[in-house]
Write a protein that holds these residues in place. Structure first.
Motif, PDB file in Angstrom:
ATOM      1  N   TYR A 172      61.994  55.993  66.539  1.00  0.00           N
ATOM      2  CA  TYR A 172      61.788  57.441  66.494  1.00  0.00           C
ATOM      3  C   TYR A 172      60.412  57.796  67.058  1.00  0.00           C
ATOM      4  O   TYR A 172      59.443  57.040  66.907  1.00  0.00           O
ATOM      5  N   ALA A 173      60.362  58.980  67.692  1.00  0.00           N
ATOM      6  CA  ALA A 173      59.097  59.521  68.186  1.00  0.00           C
ATOM      7  C   ALA A 173      59.171  61.039  68.159  1.00  0.00           C
ATOM      8  O   ALA A 173      60.265  61.626  68.084  1.00  0.00           O
ATOM      9  N   VAL A 174      58.016  61.685  68.210  1.00  0.00           N
ATOM     10  CA  VAL A 174      57.962  63.149  68.246  1.00  0.00           C
ATOM     11  C   VAL A 174      57.721  63.589  69.690  1.00  0.00           C
ATOM     12  O   VAL A 174      57.334  62.808  70.559  1.00  0.00           O
ATOM     13  N   PHE A 195      53.518  51.325  69.794  1.00  0.00           N
ATOM     14  CA  PHE A 195      54.328  51.180  68.592  1.00  0.00           C
ATOM     15  C   PHE A 195      53.369  50.963  67.426  1.00  0.00           C
ATOM     16  O   PHE A 195      52.340  50.292  67.583  1.00  0.00           O
ATOM     17  N   VAL A 196      53.694  51.524  66.289  1.00  0.00           N
ATOM     18  CA  VAL A 196      52.875  51.273  65.113  1.00  0.00           C
ATOM     19  C   VAL A 196      53.507  50.134  64.340  1.00  0.00           C
ATOM     20  O   VAL A 196      54.722  50.119  64.101  1.00  0.00           O
ATOM     21  N   GLU A 230      51.957  54.474  58.435  1.00  0.00           N
ATOM     22  CA  GLU A 230      52.668  54.159  59.675  1.00  0.00           C
ATOM     23  C   GLU A 230      53.463  55.375  60.168  1.00  0.00           C
ATOM     24  O   GLU A 230      53.391  55.760  61.348  1.00  0.00           O
ATOM     25  N   TRP A 231      54.192  56.012  59.258  1.00  0.00           N
ATOM     26  CA  TRP A 231      55.030  57.161  59.620  1.00  0.00           C
ATOM     27  C   TRP A 231      54.179  58.358  60.041  1.00  0.00           C
ATOM     28  O   TRP A 231      54.516  59.096  60.953  1.00  0.00           O
ATOM     29  N   ILE A 242      59.759  52.665  63.711  1.00  0.00           N
ATOM     30  CA  ILE A 242      61.124  52.315  63.328  1.00  0.00           C
ATOM     31  C   ILE A 242      61.367  52.879  61.934  1.00  0.00           C
ATOM     32  O   ILE A 242      60.560  52.663  61.026  1.00  0.00           O
ATOM     33  N   MET A 243      62.471  53.613  61.767  1.00  0.00           N
ATOM     34  CA  MET A 243      62.734  54.226  60.478  1.00  0.00           C
ATOM     35  C   MET A 243      64.232  54.307  60.243  1.00  0.00           C
ATOM     36  O   MET A 243      65.017  54.387  61.185  1.00  0.00           O
TER      37      MET A 243
END
Length: 296
Positions: A172-174, A195-196, A230-231, A242-243
Motif C-alpha cells: 500500500y501507498a498514498v 519501503f519501510v 511503520e504505517w 505491507i498491510m
C-alpha cells in the motif's frame, strides 16, 4: 513423602528464582512487587534452611554459586508446577466476570480488537478486557496473557490453537508517495522506491525476493520496530508498506500498489492454555474473537 525434609517455603524459593532470572536483587524486588530487604531476608532464610550458599553478592551484583546453579532447574520445575496449579484453578471459574488479558500485535490491538467491544459488553457487561499491544510473543504458560493472537501456530502441547482466518496482505501507498516516486512496477526500475521495514532487514529482503522484488539496502531508508510507526511513515508518503486489507480499508488515503504481484496471506491463530478452556469468561472472549476475526 518425607515432609520433614522440606525445610523451606515457596516464597523463599520464588525469590531465589526471581533473582536468578532478573539478574539483581532490585530487579527481582520489582518483578515480585516486594522490597529489596524482603528479598534479602527470604534469600538468607532459604540458604540457612538448605545449609548452602546459593548466591555470591559483590556490591550491587549477584551471581549464582555452583550450588545455586545445581538447584536452579529444580526451582524452575517448582515454579512451573505452581503455575500449572494456578492455571488449573483459574480454569474452573464459571463466572462471566473478571479480567481477561489478550495480547496481539500493535495494528491488530489498535485497529481490530476495539471493534469487538460492543459485542463483549452486550454479552458480558461485568467482563473486563485488558489488551496488550505487543509485537513480541508473550508466554501464555507464564500467564502473561490469557489469549494470544499470533501468526504462527504454537508448538507447546499445553496450548490450544484455533485458526481464526487468513489475512490477505498487499503493498500500500498514498498518493503523495506516488507523486514523489511514481507508480512502482515489479518489472520496472525499483532503485528509487522506498519501503519501510519492520523487523529483520535480511528476512524481509529475502521474502520480497521470493515474490519477485529484488531490493537493496537503499530501498529501505526507514525502519521501525513498531507497526504503528511503520504505517505512519507510509501514511506521510515516505514509503510503501505491507498491510492486511482489513486494516488498510480503514484508511481511504491508501491504495494498493504493485498489484501485479499476487496478494499473499498470513494465518491468524487464537491461542489459549488448555486449562483455561474450561473458564466461561475465557471461552466467551475466545469465541467472540474467533467470530470477529473470521468476519462472522
Amino acid at each position: 513423602m518425607n515432609w520433614n525434609a522440606i525445610s523451606f517455603d515457596w516464597n523463599q524459593a520464588r525469590s531465589f528464582l526471581a533473582v536468578a532470572e532478573e539478574g539483581s536483587l532490585s530487579a527481582a524486588a520489582l518483578a515480585l512487587k516486594l522490597t529489596q530487604p524482603t528479598i534479602t531476608r527470604q534469600l538468607t532464610a532459604l540458604e540457612e534452611g538448605l545449609n548452602v550458599m546459593l548466591l555470591e553478592r559483590t556490591g550491587r551484583t549477584v551471581s549464582l554459586t555452583p550450588a545455586g546453579l545445581d538447584l536452579l532447574d529444580h526451582v524452575r520445575a517448582m515454579a512451573e508446577g505452581a503455575n500449572m496449579m494456578s492455571l488449573a484453578a483459574s480454569g474452573q471459574s464459571q463466572d462471566i466476570e473478571g479480567k481477561v488479558r489478550v495480547t496481539a500485535s500493535e495494528m491488530t490491538a489498535v485497529y481490530l480488537l476495539p471493534d469487538i467491544l460492543d459485542r463483549l459488553s452486550q454479552t458480558a457487561p461485568d467482563l473486563q478486557l485488558e489488551i496488550a499491544a505487543d509485537n513480541s510473543v508473550r508466554d501464555l504458560l507464564l500467564r502473561e496473557a490469557d489469549i494470544a493472537i499470533r501468526h504462527m501456530r504454537p508448538e507447546q502441547p499445553n496450548l490450544i490453537a484455533k485458526l481464526a482466518c487468513d489475512q490477505t496482505m498487499r503493498f500500500y501507498a498514498v498518493d503523495e508517495y506516488i507523486t514523489r516516486y511514481g507508480i512502482p512496477q515489479q518489472t520496472g526500475d525499483m532503485s528509487e522506491h522506498q519501503f519501510v521495514s519492520f523487523g529483520d532487514f535480511e528476512r524481509i529482503v529475502g521474502y520480497l525476493k521470493l515474490v519477485g522484488l529484488d531490493l537493496m539496502q537503499r530501498n529501505f531508508r526507514y525502519a521501525s520496530n513498531s507497526q504503528l510507526v511503520e504505517w505512519e511513515i507510509a501514511r506521510k508518503g515516505h514509503a510503501i508498506a505491507i498491510m492486511n486489507d482489513n486494516i488498510a480499508a480503514k484508511f481511504p488515503e491508501f491504495r494498493p500498489v504493485l498489484t501485479e504481484i499476487e496478494p499473499f496471506s498470513i494465518p491468524v491463530w487464537l491461542v489459549a492454555h488448555r486449562e483455561l478452556q474450561t473458564s466461561r469468561r475465557i471461552r466467551l472472549v475466545f469465541d467472540i474473537l474467533a467470530d470477529a476475526l473470521s468476519g462472522r
